[in-house]
Write a protein that holds these residues in place. Structure first.
Motif, PDB file in Angstrom:
ATOM      1  N   THR A   1      49.829  54.048  36.687  1.00  0.00           N
ATOM      2  CA  THR A   1      50.085  53.119  37.780  1.00  0.00           C
ATOM      3  C   THR A   1      48.876  52.208  37.956  1.00  0.00           C
ATOM      4  O   THR A   1      47.808  52.641  38.378  1.00  0.00           O
ATOM      5  N   ARG A   2      49.061  50.930  37.613  1.00  0.00           N
ATOM      6  CA  ARG A   2      47.956  49.975  37.713  1.00  0.00           C
ATOM      7  C   ARG A   2      48.476  48.622  38.162  1.00  0.00           C
ATOM      8  O   ARG A   2      49.603  48.238  37.837  1.00  0.00           O
ATOM      9  N   VAL A   3      47.648  47.899  38.883  1.00  0.00           N
ATOM     10  CA  VAL A   3      47.986  46.550  39.323  1.00  0.00           C
ATOM     11  C   VAL A   3      46.797  45.639  39.041  1.00  0.00           C
ATOM     12  O   VAL A   3      45.680  45.900  39.506  1.00  0.00           O
ATOM     13  N   TRP A   4      47.035  44.587  38.269  1.00  0.00           N
ATOM     14  CA  TRP A   4      46.030  43.558  38.027  1.00  0.00           C
ATOM     15  C   TRP A   4      46.261  42.456  39.051  1.00  0.00           C
ATOM     16  O   TRP A   4      47.324  41.820  39.062  1.00  0.00           O
ATOM     17  N   MET A   5      45.266  42.186  39.868  1.00  0.00           N
ATOM     18  CA  MET A   5      45.492  41.279  40.993  1.00  0.00           C
ATOM     19  C   MET A   5      45.659  39.817  40.572  1.00  0.00           C
ATOM     20  O   MET A   5      46.172  38.997  41.336  1.00  0.00           O
TER      21      MET A   5
ATOM     22  N   LEU B   1      40.632  43.401  44.771  1.00  0.00           N
ATOM     23  CA  LEU B   1      40.531  43.419  43.303  1.00  0.00           C
ATOM     24  C   LEU B   1      41.550  44.377  42.689  1.00  0.00           C
ATOM     25  O   LEU B   1      41.947  44.206  41.537  1.00  0.00           O
ATOM     26  N   GLU B   2      41.967  45.368  43.431  1.00  0.00           N
ATOM     27  CA  GLU B   2      42.908  46.391  42.949  1.00  0.00           C
ATOM     28  C   GLU B   2      42.374  47.021  41.665  1.00  0.00           C
ATOM     29  O   GLU B   2      41.224  47.417  41.609  1.00  0.00           O
ATOM     30  N   ASN B   3      43.179  47.095  40.613  1.00  0.00           N
ATOM     31  CA  ASN B   3      42.737  47.806  39.405  1.00  0.00           C
ATOM     32  C   ASN B   3      42.009  46.916  38.401  1.00  0.00           C
ATOM     33  O   ASN B   3      41.538  47.412  37.384  1.00  0.00           O
TER      34      ASN B   3
ATOM     35  N   GLY C   1      36.965  46.894  46.271  1.00  0.00           N
ATOM     36  CA  GLY C   1      36.664  45.714  45.472  1.00  0.00           C
ATOM     37  C   GLY C   1      37.487  44.511  45.911  1.00  0.00           C
ATOM     38  O   GLY C   1      38.630  44.640  46.348  1.00  0.00           O
ATOM     39  N   GLU C   2      36.880  43.311  45.779  1.00  0.00           N
ATOM     40  CA  GLU C   2      37.567  42.063  46.132  1.00  0.00           C
ATOM     41  C   GLU C   2      37.236  40.998  45.084  1.00  0.00           C
ATOM     42  O   GLU C   2      36.153  40.995  44.510  1.00  0.00           O
ATOM     43  N   SER C   3      38.187  40.101  44.842  1.00  0.00           N
ATOM     44  CA  SER C   3      38.009  39.044  43.845  1.00  0.00           C
ATOM     45  C   SER C   3      38.029  37.683  44.531  1.00  0.00           C
ATOM     46  O   SER C   3      39.090  37.149  44.858  1.00  0.00           O
TER      47      SER C   3
END
Length: 896
Positions: free
Chosen positions: A417-421, A509-511, A525-527
Motif C-alpha cells: 500500500t503506497r501513495v505517491w503524492m 509527502l505521503e510515501n 513529510g511535506e512536499s
C-alpha cells in the motif's frame, strides 16, 4: 570532451570504436510492440533475449552479468587454435561496433590467424519472436585458411524468477531436441509452486549458412558442449574439436541447454567470406517454429528482413527531426526521439540496469511517455488518454501499475500500500498538451470509471469488505458502476490534495513524490515543490474551463454530488486542522466505500472561482513561508522531513539544496522574475558541478542515511537520487527556465546534459539520454527514462517554440544564435494537425534570441497573415493548415 562515436551519412547510425572494449555498454534490440522480443546486446555479444518476465530465451542479465558471454561464434583453425566473437581483446586484435535504428554490428579482426569475424544482430519488425544473427567469417590473410565453425547461444528457456529460484529444478523440465537446423527446447511445464501449468512453447537456436547448408550437428547441452573442465568462453567441444553426435534421451533431457551448432569445415581463399545465419527465439508450438525458420532460411530473406527493420526504425527516429548548426547534436536527438518508443516496448524493465522491473508501466511513466506520442501523432492517443483515467481513485490517489490490456490497472507492483503524492499532477499536464495540439476540448467531457480496491483514504485505511468479486471499478449505492467525466477526475485529483496537508499547511509527502527515494516521511513529510505544481495546474485548469465555455458554449458540468464538499468556501484555508478534518470527516466518509451516484450541475464560473482562489492561496502561502537564505543566495525550501523539519538551508554546517525544490515553483509560475534570478544563481553556486558541468539533484547532505526522509540518502553521494546528475529533473529545470523566458540559462542546462552524454570517455554510453550520470560522469539506466519525452518536449515546444495552443499552431522560437547554421537556418520536421510540417527559421543576420522577432511567414512559399502575441509568438490558425496539403513547408523570417 572525447566523443567515442562517429555518425554515418544518414545522421543517425554510428560507429563506436572507442567504446567497443567496454563490456558494460549495451544496446537495445526489439520488435515493434510490448509483446515482441526484447534484447540487450554488448560489443562482446552479452545481454539477454526475452519477450516478458515469464519467457527468457537466454539467461536474464543485469549489469554485472554483461561480463558473461551469451551469443558467441567460435572458429577452430587446425594447428593455430581458436578465435571467437566474444573473446577478450589483446593488443593486436581490433574490435569495432556499428549500430543504427535498430541493429547492432561488431567486427573483430584477428591478424593471427588472419580472420575477420562480423556479427549483425536485429529483431524483425514483422512480428516473429526471434532475434536474427548473421555471422560472416572472412579471410584477411594472403593464404588459404581451413577452419571449423561453431555457433553458441545458451538457452535458458524459462522465467526470470528461475534465475535464482529453482534454477536447477526447472532445468529438469527441459526436453531437448537435436533439430536438423539446430537445437529446440520444450519445457514440460511452466513451474510455479502456486500452480504448475503445462507448457507447449518452444525455445530454439536454428541456423544454416549462405549456401543453404544445415549444420552438420549440434552440442545441445552445456554438459556435452563445455565438458567438465571447460566453460562457455572455452568449451571443450570447440577446443578439442570434438565430433558431433546424437545424444540419448538420458544425455539430453533435464539438462541446461545450449544452441551450439557445428557447421562443416570450410576453406577460404584470401579475401573470401562465408556467412552463417542464426534464428534465436521462441514460438507457440512446433508448427510455428517450422514456419519461422521458413521465413528466414536464406541470406536473401535475412537481407530483406534487415531492410524492413531499417525502414521501420528510421521512420520512427525521424518522426521529429532537428537541423541546427551542431550536426552531432541533431543526430543524438534522433536517439532521444526513439527512447519513448523503447519505453512503450520495454516499460521500465528488461535492460541490464533495469533489473528491478517485472514488466508493466508505472502511473507516472504512462503519462510522461504520452507526451512525445502526442507531439508525433496525437490523433492516435485519444483512447489511451481516456482509458488511463480509469486508474484514478475517488480519494484522489491512483493505481500505480498499468496492465497490458486497455483500462487494466494494478494497485502496486509489489502488493504494498503506497501513495505517491505527485501522481495527480501528470494526467492534467499530459491532457493539456493533447488539447493544445489538437483543439479537442470534447475529451474533457468524456466519461470513465474510477479505480476501486481495498485501499481507502489515500492509503491510510483499508476496506475489509472489499473482495476481488466486487471488481476494480467504483460502484454507487445501488451497485451500478459509476462513471464521471475526465474533468471530474482531474478536479478530484487536485481538490483532494488541497486539503491533504501536514503541519506546515503544505501538501503531505505521503510515501514519496517524483523522487522515489524520499520514501520514509509518510507521517510528517511535506512536499512544497509539488504543492506549487498542483497550484499551477489549478490556475491553468481555470483558464482551460474559461476557454471551454467560449469554444463549446458550456456553462455548467454534471459532477458527482460529493465534489461540492471540496468546493465549500467556508473552510479556513489557513487552518491545518480545519482542512484535514474536512477531508477525513466530510469528504472521505461521503465517497467510501461507495458514492451516492447522484450528480449535480455545477457552474463553470463556480469552478473557475474556486480553482483560482485555491491556486492563488497556495502561491502566496509558499512565497511567504518557504524562502531559504544562505549568505547572499536565496531559494525555496522543497520539503519537510518526518521530524517536521525543513530539509533545505544551512544545516549542521552543510548547505542542503535540492533541484526538485526549485523546478516546479519556476514552472508553475509561483516564482517571480527576481526570485527565479536568485534561484538560478543558487543553483549555479551549489548544484552545478564545477568539473563535469552538469546540474546535480541535490547537494551533499553529508549523511550516511536520512531515515526521516528517505532511502535516497543511504546511496553513495553522486548516485541515483542522492546527488546524481538526474536527467529528468535537469530537463524539467531547463523546460521551466525556457517557459519563464530565461532562454540562455535554459539552453546552457540542456547543453550540459548533451556534453556529459557525448563525453563518452566518462559517460560510457551510446547516443541517447540516460536516467542519470553518476559522480564520475558515467551514464546509468540508459534508454528507459522519462527524461527523453521531456527533452523532446523541451526542444520542440520551448527552444524551437513549435507547439499548439487550443489546436492552432504557435511559432515562438527561443533558439540562441549559435544554434543557427552559417546561413542562419534552423529547421524542425515534425507533425501537426495530422500533417507533416517542416518549420524553417531564417535568421540571416544571426540575431540572438532576445533581439529577433518573426517578421514574415510563408506557407509553401506563399506569404500568409498571422496573429502575433506578446510580440514574439506567431499563431497560425489550424483551419489554414488543414486545407493546405499533406506536407507543409513553413518559413518564418526572423529580424530585429
Amino acid at each position: 570532451m572525447k566523443k567515442g562515436y562517429q555518425y554515418f551519412a544518414d545522421g543517425i547510425s554510428f560507429k563506436a570504436d572507442d567504446l567497443a572494449r567496454i563490456r558494460s555498454i549495451y544496446f537495445p534490440l526489439s520488435g515493434v510492440d510490448a509483446k515482441s522480443i526484447k534484447s540487450s546486446i554488448t560489443p562482446y555479444l552479452s545481454g539477454d533475449i526475452k519477450t516478458d518476465k515469464y519467457h527468457y530465451v537466454t539467461k536474464p542479465a543485469s549489469r554485472e552479468d554483461l561480463k558473461i558471454p551469451v551469443r558467441n561464434f567460435f572458429v577452430f583453425i587446425p594447428g593455430k587454435g581458436v578465435v571467437s566473437l566474444a573473446q577478450d581483446c589483446d593488443e593486436k586484435d581490433t574490435i569495432s561496433v556499428e549500430a543504427g535504428p535498430l541493429w547492432h554490428k561488431i567486427i573483430r579482426r584477428f591478424p593471427f590467424p588472419g580472420l575477420e569475424l562480423e556479427a549483425l544482430n536485429f529483431v524483425p519488425v514483422t512480428g516473429e519472436n526471434v532475434e536474427l544473427m548473421s555471422v560472416t567469417v572472412k579471410n584477411i590473410s594472403s593464404q588459404a585458411i581451413s577452419y571449423v565453425p561453431t555457433a553458441s547461444i545458451p538457452l535458458f528457456a524459462r522465467s526470470l524468477a528461475n534465475k535464482h529460484d529453482h534454477e536447477h529444478v526447472t532445468a529438469l523440465l527441459h526436453r531437448i531436441v537435436q533439430h536438423t537446423n539446430g537445437v529446440v527446447v520444450k519445457p514440460t511445464m511452466f513451474f510455479n509452486e502456486e500452480g504448475h501449468k503445462e507448457n507447449k512453447e518452444q525455445y530454439f537456436v536454428l541456423g544454416l549458412n549462405d549456401k543453404n547448408e544445415n549444420p552438420v550437428g549440434t552440442f545441445p547441452t552445456i554438459e556435452c558442449f563445455c565438458g567438465d573442465a571447460g566453460s562457455l568462453s572455452s568449451p571443450e567441444a570447440v577446443l578439442k574439436n570434438n565430433p558431433v553426435g546424437k545424444l540419448s534421451d538420458k544425455e539430453l533431457h533435464g539438462k541446461e541447454a545450449v544452441g551450439a551448432l557445428r557447421f562443416k569445415e570450410e576453406t577460404l581463399k584470401s579475401s573470401e567470406a562465408r556467412q552463417y545465419l542464426l534464428v534465436v527465439g521462441l514460438s507457440a508450438n512446433e508448427q510455428e517454429t517450422t514456419r519461422i525458420l521458413g521465413t528466414f532460411n536464406s541470406a536473401k530473406k535475412f537481407s530483406e528482413a534487415m531492410e524492413q527493420n531499417k525502414a521501420y526504425w528510421q521512420q520512427k527516429a525521424r518522426s521529429i527531426s532537428f537541423t541546427t548548426e551542431n550536426k552531432d547534436h541533431d543526430a543524438w536527438m534522433h536517439w532521444v526521439v526513439l527512447q519513448p518508443v523503447f519505453r512503450r516496448i520495454f516499460g521500465c524493465s528488461f535492460l541490464p540496469d533495469h533489473d528491478y522491473g517485472k514488466g508493466g508501466k508505472g502511473w507516472r511513466d504512462i503519462w510522461q511517455d504520452l507526451l512525445s506520442l502526442i507531439l508525433i501523432e496525437p490523433e492516435t492517443v485519444r483512447e489511451n488518454l481516456i482509458n488511463n483515467f480509469g486508474g484514478v481513485r475517488v480519494d484522489g490517489s491512483n493505481a500505480t501499475i498499468i496492465g497490458s490490456n486497455p483500462g487494466e490497472f494494478i494497485a502496486d507492483r509489489n502488493a504494498i500500500t503506497r501513495v505517491w503524492m505527485d501522481h495527480g499532477v501528470w494526467p492534467f499536464t499530459t491532457l493539456l498538451l493533447y488539447i493544445d495540439q489538437t483543439g479537442d476540448y470534447d475529451i474533457v467531457l468524456e466519461n470513465n470509471t474510477y479505480f476501486r480496491d481495498p485501499q481507502q483514504s489515500r492509503g491510510k485505511q483499508k476496506d475489509p469488505s472489499w473482495t476481488p468479486a466486487y471488481g476494480n471499478k467504483l460502484k454507487d449505492k445501488t451497485g451500478r458502476i459509476y462513471e464521471g467525466s475526465l474533468l471530474e477526475h482531474i478536479l478530484i485529483q487536485h481538490l483532494v490534495q488541497f486539503f491533504n496537508v501536514g503541519e506546515h499547511n503544505i501538501m503531505r509527502l505521503e510515501n514519496a513524490d517524483w523522487n522515489d527515494g524520499l520514501d520514509m516521511a509518510a507521517d510528517r513529510g511535506e512536499s512544497v515543490t509539488f504543492m506549487s505544481f498542483y497550484a499551477g495546474n489549478m490556475l491553468t485548469l481555470a483558464d482551460l474551463l474559461e476557454d471551454l465555455a467560449k469554444a463549446k458554449a458550456v456553462r455548467s458540468l454534471n459532477l458527482m454530488k460529493e465534489i461540492l464538499i471540496l468546493l465549500d468556501e467556508t473552510v479556513d484555508y489557513e487552518s491545518v486542522e480545519a482542512k484535514t478534518k474536512w477531508l477525513k470527516e466530510k469528504y472521505f466518509p461521503a465517497v467510501q466505500p461507495q458514492i451516492s451516484g447522484e450528480k449535480l450541475e455545477v457552474a463553470l464560473t463556480t469552478l473557475v472561482k474556486d480553482l483560482r482562489k485555491k491556486g492563488t492561496w497556495i502561491f502566496e502561502h509558499i512565497r511567504k513561508s518557504q524562502k531559504i537564505s544562505v549568505g547572499k543566495n536565496t531559494w525555496l525550501n522543497g520539503y519537510y522531513d518526518n521530524d517536521g523539519k525543513a530539509v533545505e538551508g544551512s544545516i549542521g554546517g552543510k548547505v542542503r539544496m535540492t533541484l526538485t525544490g526549485q523546478v516546479f515553483p519556476i514552472m508553475s509560475g509561483l516564482a517571480e522574475q527576481n526570485e527565479i534570478e536568485a534561484i538560478i544563481q543558487s543553483v549555479k553556486e551549489y548544484l552545478v558541478d564545477k568539473d563535469l558541468g552538469g546540474v546535480r539533484l541535490n547537494t551533499d547532505f553529508g549523511l550516511d542515511h536520512y531515515l526521516s526522509l528517505g532511502r535516497a540518502f543511504g546511496f553513495a553521494y553522486g548516485t541515483k537520487e542522492n546527488g546524481a546528475f538526474f536527467s529528468h529533473m535537469t530537463v524539467m529545470y531547463a523546460y521551466a527556465l525556457y517557459k519563464r523566458g530565461f532562454v540562455r540559462e535554459g539552453y546552457e542546462v540542456l547543453h550540459s546534459i548533451y556534453q556529459m552524454c557525448a563525453d563518452t570517455a566518462k559517460s560510457k554510453i551510446y547516443p541517447g539520454i540516460p536516467e542519470y550520470c553518476d559522480g564520475e560522469g558515467r551514464g546509468m539506466y540508459h534508454y528507459l527514462t522519462g527524461s527523453a519525452s521531456w527533452l523532446v518536449l523541451t526542444r520542440l515546444t520551448q527552444a524551437c517554440g513549435i507547439r499548439g495552443h487550443r489546436g492552432d499552431l504557435v511559432l515562438a522560437p527561443q533558439l540562441v544564435k549559435e544554434e543557427f547554421d552559417a546561413q542562419g537556418l534552423a529547421k524542425v520536421d515534425c507533425s501537426f494537425a495530422g500533417k507533416r510540417i517542416s518549420v524553417q527559421y531564417i535568421n540571416k543576420n544571426l540575431y540572438d534570441f532576445n533581439t529577433y522577432k518573426i517578421k514574415e511567414i510563408y506557407l509553401n512559399d506563399k506569404m500568409i497573415p498571422f496573429n502575433q502575441v506578446h510580440g514574439r509568438e506567431a499563431i497560425i490558425p489550424r483551419a489554414l493548415l488543414e486545407k493546405s496539403g499533406d506536407f507543409l513547408i513553413i518559413k518564418a523570417v526572423l529580424n530585429n
